[in-house]
Scaffold this active site. Sequence first.
Site, PDB file in Angstrom:
ATOM      1  N   HIS A  18       0.832  -1.200   0.000  1.00  0.00           N
ATOM      2  CA  HIS A  18       0.000   0.000   0.000  1.00  0.00           C
ATOM      3  C   HIS A  18       0.870   1.254   0.000  1.00  0.00           C
ATOM      4  O   HIS A  18       2.039   1.216   0.406  1.00  0.00           O
ATOM      5  CB  HIS A  18      -0.901   0.031   1.232  1.00  0.00           C
ATOM      6  CG  HIS A  18      -2.013  -0.974   1.180  1.00  0.00           C
ATOM      7  ND1 HIS A  18      -3.083  -0.926   2.044  1.00  0.00           N
ATOM      8  CD2 HIS A  18      -2.225  -2.041   0.378  1.00  0.00           C
ATOM      9  CE1 HIS A  18      -3.906  -1.931   1.774  1.00  0.00           C
ATOM     10  NE2 HIS A  18      -3.399  -2.621   0.770  1.00  0.00           N
TER      11      HIS A  18
ATOM     12  N   GLU B 294       0.906   3.851   1.942  1.00  0.00           N
ATOM     13  CA  GLU B 294       1.428   4.207   3.254  1.00  0.00           C
ATOM     14  C   GLU B 294       2.639   3.350   3.616  1.00  0.00           C
ATOM     15  O   GLU B 294       3.625   3.865   4.163  1.00  0.00           O
ATOM     16  CB  GLU B 294       0.357   4.017   4.346  1.00  0.00           C
ATOM     17  CG  GLU B 294      -0.880   4.848   4.139  1.00  0.00           C
ATOM     18  CD  GLU B 294      -2.001   4.112   3.410  1.00  0.00           C
ATOM     19  OE1 GLU B 294      -3.165   4.336   3.768  1.00  0.00           O
ATOM     20  OE2 GLU B 294      -1.706   3.338   2.481  1.00  0.00           O
TER      21      GLU B 294
ATOM     22  N   CYS C 226      -6.174   1.889   5.776  1.00  0.00           N
ATOM     23  CA  CYS C 226      -6.844   0.642   6.157  1.00  0.00           C
ATOM     24  C   CYS C 226      -6.314   0.208   7.522  1.00  0.00           C
ATOM     25  O   CYS C 226      -5.409   0.824   8.091  1.00  0.00           O
ATOM     26  CB  CYS C 226      -6.576  -0.440   5.106  1.00  0.00           C
ATOM     27  SG  CYS C 226      -4.864  -1.041   5.105  1.00  0.00           S
TER      28      CYS C 226
ATOM     29  N   CYS D  15      -2.466  -0.494   7.516  1.00  0.00           N
ATOM     30  CA  CYS D  15      -1.628   0.710   7.483  1.00  0.00           C
ATOM     31  C   CYS D  15      -1.741   1.502   8.782  1.00  0.00           C
ATOM     32  O   CYS D  15      -0.750   2.059   9.256  1.00  0.00           O
ATOM     33  CB  CYS D  15      -1.973   1.559   6.274  1.00  0.00           C
ATOM     34  SG  CYS D  15      -1.542   0.723   4.712  1.00  0.00           S
TER      35      CYS D  15
END
Length: 155
Positions: A64, A66, A94, A97
């Site tokens: 992801h 992040e 999410c 993260c």
Amino acid sequence: MSFYDFEHTNPEDEDIHYMKLALAEAQKALAEDEIPIGAIVVCKNRIVGRGYNLTERFNDVTAHAEMQAFTSAAQTIGGKYLRDCTLYVTIEPCVMCAGASYWTQISRIVYGAREEKRGFISKNASLLHPKTELKGGVLADQCALLMKDFFARKR
């Protein structure tokens, strides 16, 4: 903008500036047909980490934006803790993260648009480190539009 450009501006302008840079990262994801989420990590008015979704390229569900930005920032500053840093991310993180942000002890998270289905706030808002400040809604419409357009094209 240089280090001194924010000396006499308000914090809202600073957040908008950095969110625009996170949006530029999201555009990179879009160009690679990845879900268009971008992130940057800023420490003392200096960008120390950047990232965008790379889950398709790496065939890795943990890639992801992040996570990419956290890794980049840790390499730049030479340590795993991001205590004096702010994460700017175009979409609410999410659970994964948000959990990773806990371990970085990041000082602040600023996100653009909410993620009603998969965002951490609807699952467990207490996932962040107790000292992490959270701010949402910065350029939310622009951030959300990238996602809506991306998924509309996919359907």
